[in-house]
Design a protein around this motif. Structure first.
Motif, PDB file in Angstrom:
ATOM      1  N   PRO A 166       0.848  -1.414   0.204  1.00 52.34           N
ATOM      2  CA  PRO A 166      -0.149   0.069   0.055  1.00 52.34           C
ATOM      3  C   PRO A 166       0.871   1.288  -0.011  1.00 52.34           C
ATOM      4  N   SER A 167       0.364   2.175  -0.750  1.00 49.74           N
ATOM      5  CA  SER A 167       1.495   3.494  -0.866  1.00 49.74           C
ATOM      6  C   SER A 167       1.509   4.000   0.283  1.00 49.74           C
ATOM      7  N   ILE A 168       0.508   4.005   1.002  1.00 48.43           N
ATOM      8  CA  ILE A 168       0.654   5.213   2.376  1.00 48.43           C
ATOM      9  C   ILE A 168       1.773   4.401   3.142  1.00 48.43           C
ATOM     10  N   VAL A 169       1.832   3.129   3.172  1.00 50.15           N
ATOM     11  CA  VAL A 169       2.881   2.359   3.987  1.00 50.15           C
ATOM     12  C   VAL A 169       4.256   2.974   3.595  1.00 50.15           C
ATOM     13  N   LEU A 170       4.515   2.987   2.248  1.00 49.29           N
ATOM     14  CA  LEU A 170       5.684   3.415   1.492  1.00 49.29           C
ATOM     15  C   LEU A 170       5.864   5.148   2.225  1.00 49.29           C
ATOM     16  N   TYR A 192       4.807   6.396   4.781  1.00 49.69           N
ATOM     17  CA  TYR A 192       4.875   6.285   6.313  1.00 49.69           C
ATOM     18  C   TYR A 192       6.580   6.108   6.470  1.00 49.69           C
ATOM     19  N   PHE A 193       6.869   4.924   5.615  1.00 51.30           N
ATOM     20  CA  PHE A 193       8.430   4.690   5.680  1.00 51.30           C
ATOM     21  C   PHE A 193       9.343   5.764   5.485  1.00 51.30           C
ATOM     22  N   TYR A 217       8.656   9.022   5.484  1.00 50.13           N
ATOM     23  CA  TYR A 217       8.415  10.192   6.644  1.00 50.13           C
ATOM     24  C   TYR A 217       9.290   9.793   7.771  1.00 50.13           C
ATOM     25  N   ILE A 218       9.481   8.666   8.242  1.00 46.40           N
ATOM     26  CA  ILE A 218      10.122   8.242   9.341  1.00 46.40           C
ATOM     27  C   ILE A 218      11.700   8.395   9.223  1.00 46.40           C
ATOM     28  N   THR A 219      12.007   7.785   7.970  1.00 49.48           N
ATOM     29  CA  THR A 219      13.379   7.739   7.572  1.00 49.48           C
ATOM     30  C   THR A 219      13.912   8.985   6.845  1.00 49.48           C
ATOM     31  N   VAL A 239      12.478  11.902   5.740  1.00 47.96           N
ATOM     32  CA  VAL A 239      11.892  13.472   6.398  1.00 47.96           C
ATOM     33  C   VAL A 239      12.588  13.999   7.631  1.00 47.96           C
ATOM     34  N   ILE A 240      12.170  12.756   8.673  1.00 47.75           N
ATOM     35  CA  ILE A 240      12.780  12.945   9.949  1.00 47.75           C
ATOM     36  C   ILE A 240      14.340  12.352  10.314  1.00 47.75           C
ATOM     37  N   ALA A 244      -0.956   9.734  -1.681  1.00 49.80           N
ATOM     38  CA  ALA A 244      -0.978   9.300  -0.290  1.00 49.80           C
ATOM     39  C   ALA A 244       0.690   9.053   0.020  1.00 49.80           C
ATOM     40  N   ILE A 289       1.838  13.179   0.693  1.00 54.20           N
ATOM     41  CA  ILE A 289       1.436  14.021   1.786  1.00 54.20           C
ATOM     42  C   ILE A 289       2.549  14.252   2.885  1.00 54.20           C
ATOM     43  N   TYR A 290       3.246  13.175   3.260  1.00 55.03           N
ATOM     44  CA  TYR A 290       4.159  13.287   4.511  1.00 55.03           C
ATOM     45  C   TYR A 290       5.617  12.981   3.979  1.00 55.03           C
ATOM     46  N   PHE A 348      12.649  -2.436   8.783  1.00 55.69           N
ATOM     47  CA  PHE A 348      12.328  -1.237   9.487  1.00 55.69           C
ATOM     48  C   PHE A 348      10.921  -1.112  10.180  1.00 55.69           C
ATOM     49  N   GLY A 404      -5.426  -2.137   0.065  1.00 50.98           N
ATOM     50  CA  GLY A 404      -4.385  -1.048   0.440  1.00 50.98           C
ATOM     51  C   GLY A 404      -4.717   0.236  -0.096  1.00 50.98           C
ATOM     52  N   THR A 419      -6.061   3.890  -0.290  1.00 53.79           N
ATOM     53  CA  THR A 419      -5.934   4.919   0.625  1.00 53.79           C
ATOM     54  C   THR A 419      -6.968   5.986   0.306  1.00 53.79           C
ATOM     55  N   MET A 420      -6.724   6.830  -0.776  1.00 55.10           N
ATOM     56  CA  MET A 420      -7.132   8.321  -0.786  1.00 55.10           C
ATOM     57  C   MET A 420      -8.683   8.064  -0.949  1.00 55.10           C
ATOM     58  N   LEU A 478      -3.044   7.032   7.217  1.00 51.42           N
ATOM     59  CA  LEU A 478      -3.149   8.600   6.594  1.00 51.42           C
ATOM     60  C   LEU A 478      -3.532   9.652   7.689  1.00 51.42           C
ATOM     61  N   LEU A 533      -1.771   9.939  11.359  1.00 48.41           N
ATOM     62  CA  LEU A 533      -0.281   9.943  11.654  1.00 48.41           C
ATOM     63  C   LEU A 533       0.164  11.179  12.462  1.00 48.41           C
ATOM     64  N   ALA A 580       0.721  -0.724   9.824  1.00 53.76           N
ATOM     65  CA  ALA A 580       1.108  -0.695   8.451  1.00 53.76           C
ATOM     66  C   ALA A 580       1.864  -2.118   8.091  1.00 53.76           C
TER      67      ALA A 580
END
Lengths: 288, 328, 358
Positions: A123-127, A129-130, A132-134, A136-137, A218, A221-222, B32, B247, B249-250, B279, B282, B301
């Motif tokens: 799912p693209s949101i999982v990517l 999220y990944f 963002y944490i790795t 972006v932050i 998706a 966004i982050y 991860f 999966g 989302t939007m 989404l 978060l 996730a």
């Protein structure tokens, strides 16, 4: 006499029943097709009418200021992000596809193939999220074009690899053999013969990858964030706008101007995605 | 000669290492997520999957140690409602999509005139490429009001005696399970239909001819002779579509109504799916000073990934040799 | 021979492409001479920031500010993580967050309030009277119908519809959720002991209850769903009244029903602003006084004292100083129904702004 007649009558009753049920069946199939086609046409029509009425010169020449203004920054941002994703995705995707097609008929090849398909299904949101944490932050890139483009690339690479593999496999073995017989090196064969012959398919893949990137929301966004301003060329520590953000955020704003921008952005995204898809199907269709 | 062998190996090595980037990045992502969610997995245990209440706890009081972990007071992470929302909306989508896709594929492959067939089949393929946020926009603008004003009351009038189909048992906004299921159905119908269409086009001609020779009508040829031969492909297409729906989302986020802490009692009730919830939550989760909320999102996730992985693996096992990307 | 030239040409081509790429990057860095700030968070503050930014940029041409309405939760979280320079929030940070992030400041920029709005066909011109306990019962599902005796008891003489209530809550981490749940928490013991308050609360299960994204999403949800009720920041008052939605009178601590007006908001502010501590984190909810509107709050900028460089720090300081002084003029605040900060608070804010450095 009468016995024959009876048989005939029974048969024709059964036949009628079969013919009728066949006709009903065809009717239902046609209806099913309409159930797919009508919503698509309604969607295209709704967005075209609503979006086109918001079109103006300033839509393409100014950037948005909050919820009013134009879409210039978002258009540029979408171009930067999707083309940027190709910078990463094309070498890796095409290279992996070449490997799978030319040397991947072994255990490693099938493992790569399976995991690549698994990545496609992620799912693209999982990517997002990944990333963002790795990135972006974790890496401190903040919302940035680079984080967005890499996230999109992770989505596009497996598609591209499999499409490349499929198109290269269609290149006849004889062509490879002929090239080797002429004393060509492996690398020459791979690039100048196989890749050249399979180019239409690979280009199709690249263009479809581009279409995917343009339409994604998706994972951005982050990672990409959002910016009202034209991209200033910085790859990190600088958020960047994109069209799909406008669609998703502005439709939720209680302003007419925001709704108009959302539909205009949707129309632009849809035009690009449909144009690419129709283009590759009409121009590069290898199917006969 | 020796030099050439060395270069040749270098070339292969380069290609191999490029190809390996793909599985490596997948493994990095999964490892991860697992490592990041590890504490949450320990804290949540099996309750994670079995309870409905998702609560970040009181973020304005000092965290306390609960079950051996520092978390906000009252923090509780149960995702059953989101699992149910995900499965219900996806299954509803399949329920709509399957008959429509089968009908569409048969229509395209057997009934459509040869001249317009390419155009019509392209039309169906194009549905699959419409970006999901555009589907969401259409869902908000067209579908939700339609459900609220016409479809909902219609279903209630016909099936209202079953509580699950009675709009009066919900609050009657157009956003919810039905809207999510419908949008998802639209998105996966072309996946199933095109997979099936391709298979139907490949059924050997002599098989049809022998059936016709036995006196079957054309429709009978399709349903009784051709469909059984493509059954496996159809199942594969269905599972692929399911993977996509799970999966998504939007589009779902935009039309599902964003339910929290309850299971849907009717088809009109708002829901949340796992992907949409990640989404939308978060930002909120990042507020938790103990980070347990963010880690629990990572666990969602992970669960979502495992489910889609399972579905895709099943699909691949069924459709051996077929690929996820459609061969255009 | 030919293949060699070809090879050389392609190498050359590749080198040229690489050079172009590097040049492009270099140019990008060179172009980024001015300072760009990102503001994200509160959707209640978002309309005001959109009004402020063009005026601020006109005076400080070197600074560019991107605004984003993502919810106060995002504002706080992303200011802490350093992803944005200015987080906007209707909620102050929790003690624990402050302890963990001692460098992050909470700086009030204006005083705001929140309205309870609803969409009751045919009755939106009437101001329903509602109280904390009744709202708490609506959001916990104990009151499910508009003509519930508890609501009718507060509104004698009104014929309320026999229809289910659709309670709408925020799905994003939200300062509006914070101040709304704080009002319920302070006024209703049952709510305090079960749900409590925060930018995200665990909403009790109400079948059919809707989630919406941001204040704009709340307005849209009300417009789309007759019989819905929602809590919406006053900066959306214009949009709410243009959509002909209803606005409730709320029961205050003194037992009076009041609407959010400049008078009632100032009355509530007058009661509590004097107690504002040096770090300016204080709740202004449920103030005493007969005229006080019960849901008012400071609109905070959440900023790190340690910015990435001196130029960024200066831009942030300029922005906050401008916003809490020039930006507090009625010409700006009137458009979003906000109230200016009292002079004493401006002084506290200035002291905090002075701590920001490169």
């Amino acid at each position: 006499m009468s016995a024959t007649f009876d048989v005939k009558a029974r048969r024709s009753a059964l036949e009628t029943k079969r013919i009728v049920s066949s006709a009903v069946g065809w009717g239902l199939c046609g209806l099913a097709f309409l159930l797919v086609a009508v919503p698509l046409l309604d969607l295209v029509l709704t967005i075209t009418i609503k979006g086109a009425s918001a079109f103006s010169i300033s839509l393409f020449t100014t950037s948005s200021n909050g919820v009013t203004g134009g879409l210039l920054a978002a258009i540029v941002g979408t171009a930067v992000l999707s083309l940027g994703s190709l910078v990463f995705a094309v070498p890796i995707g095409v290279g992996a596809g070449m490997y799978l097609s030319e040397y991947g008929q072994n255990r490693l090849g099938s493992v790569i193939r399976f995991l690549s398909d698994t990545l496609t299904g992620m799912p693209s949101i999982v990517l997002g999220y990944f990333s963002y944490i790795t990135m972006v932050i974790g890496l401190g890139w903040q919302f940035s074009a680079l984080a967005g483009a890499i996230t999109l690339a992770i989505m596009v690479v497996p598609y591209l690899a499999r499409i490349t593999e499929l198109s290269l496999q269609r290149v006849p073995v004889q062509m490879r053999e002929a090239a080797y017989a002429l004393g060509a090196q492996e690398r020459t064969v791979a690039f100048k013969v196989v890749l050249a012959a399979g180019a239409p398919g690979v280009i199709t893949g690249v263009l479809l990858g581009l279409a995917i990137s343009v339409g994604e929301t998706a994972p951005l966004i982050y990672t990409a964030g959002w910016s009202n301003y034209l991209w200033n060329g910085k790859l990190t520590n600088q958020p960047i706008g994109y069209l799909t953000y406008v669609i998703w955020t502005f439709i939720n704003q209680p302003y007419k101007s925001a709704h108009a921008l959302a539909f205009a952005a949707a129309l632009l995204v849809m035009l690009v995605v449909l144009a690419i898809n129709i283009g590759v199907r009409v121009v590069l269709r290898p199917r006969t | 000669m020796k030099r050439q062998a060395k270069r040749l190996n270098l070339f292969r090595l380069t290609l191999t290492s490029i190809a390996i980037v793909i599985p490596v990045s997948l493994i990095i992502i999964v490892v991860f997520l697992g490592q990041y969610a590890w504490q949450a997995i320990g804290f949540n245990g099996i309750r994670f999957l079995g309870t409905i209440d998702w609560s970040l706890g009181n973020l304005y009081m000092n965290p306390v140690v609960t079950r051996g972990y520092q978390v906000p007071i009252g923090a509780d992470y149960g995702i059953l409602a989101f699992i149910v929302g995900t499965l219900f909306s996806s299954l509803l989508a399949l329920l709509f999509a399957l008959p429509v896709a089968v009908g569409t594929a048969i229509f395209l492959s057997e009934a459509a005139p040869d001249r317009v067939r390419p155009v019509l089949s392209m039309l169906v393929e194009l549905v699959a490429v419409v970006p999901s946020v555009v589907f969401g926009l259409w869902g908000i603008y067209v579908l939700a009001p339609l459900i609220s004003h016409y479809i909902g009351p219609g279903i209630t009038a016909v099936l209202g005696f079953i509580p699950f189909f009675n709009m009066n048992n919900s609050t009657g906004s157009g956003f919810g399970l039905l809207a999510a299921g419908t949008v998802l159905a639209l998105m996966i119908t072309p996946i199933i239909a095109t997979t099936l269409y391709d298979a139907l086009r490949q059924v050997p001609l002599d098989l049809r001819e022998s059936a016709v020779a036995l006196g079957a009508t054309r429709f009978e040829v399709v349903t009784k002779i051709m469909m059984p031969t493509v059954r496996i492909t159809l199942i594969g297409g269905v599972v692929l579509g399911l993977g996509r729906a799970l999966g998504e989302t939007m589009a779902v986020l935009m039309v599902s109504g964003g339910a929290l802490n309850y299971l849907p009692k009717t088809i009109f009730t708002p829901i949340s799916t796992m992907a949409a919830f990640i989404l939308s939550q978060l930002d909120s989760a990042l507020q938790d000073p103990t980070n347990m909320a963010v880690k629990s999102l990572a666990e969602i996730a992970l669960v979502l990934f495992v489910i889609t992985l399972g579905v895709n693996a099943v699909a691949r096992m069924i459709v051996r040799g077929a690929t996820f990307v459609r061969n255009i | 021979m030919r293949s060699v030239t070809k090879l050389r040409r392609s190498t050359l081509l590749r080198a040229a492409a690489a050079a172009a790429l590097i040049a492009g990057l270099g140019m990008g860095v060179a172009q980024a001479a001015g300072v760009t700030l990102v503001e994200t968070g509160s959707t209640l503050l978002y309309p005001l920031f959109n009004i402020w930014v063009p005026h601020f940029e006109a005076i400080y041409p070197g600074v560019k500010i991107t605004t984003q309405g993502t919810g106060s939760g995002a504002g706080i979280a992303q200011a802490i993580s350093g992803v944005v320079q200015v987080g906007a929030s209707d909620a102050y940070m929790s003690d624990q967050q402050v302890k963990q992030n001692p460098d992050i400041l909470n700086i009030p920029l204006a005083i705001s309030a929140q309205a309870i709005n609803y969409n009751l066909p045919g009755m939106n011109n009437k101001h329903l009277k509602l109280s904390g306990p009744v709202l708490a019962d609506i959001y916990t599902g104990k009151i499910g119908m508009w003509n519930d005796p508890a609501i009718e008891a507060l509104n004698p003489g009104l014929k309320l519809p026999d229809h289910k209530i659709i309670p709408v809550h925020r799905t994003d981490g939200s300062g509006d959720t914070f101040i709304f749940s704080q009002y319920l928490d302070f006024s209703t013991p049952a709510w305090a002991s079960t749900v409590g308050y925060g930018t995200t609360v665990s909403w009790p299960a109400v079948q059919g209850g809707l989630g919406a994204q941001g204040n704009p999403g709340m307005v849209e949800a009300l417009k789309q769903n007759p019989y819905a009720i929602a809590y919406i920041g006053v900066s959306f008052h214009k949009e709410v009244s243009e959509a002909h939605l209803g606005q409730a009178m709320l029961l205050n601590k003194a037992g009076k029903y009041v609407l959010p007006t400049p008078r009632t908001i100032s009355a509530a502010a007058d009661e509590l602003v004097g107690k504002t501590p040096a770090d300016e984190r204080i709740s202004l909810i449920f103030a005493p006084g007969a005229m006080s509107y019960p849901i008012i709050n400071y609109e905070y900028a959440i900023v790190n004292t340690k910015q990435r460089d001196a130029a960024t720090a200066k831009a942030v300081k300029d922005l906050l100083t401008w916003a809490s002084n020039t930006g507090n003029k009625p010409v700006y605040l009137k458009q979003v129904e906000f109230m200016a900060l009292p002079p004493a608070i401006k002084k506290l804010s200035a002291a905090q702004i002075a701590k920001i450095g490169g």
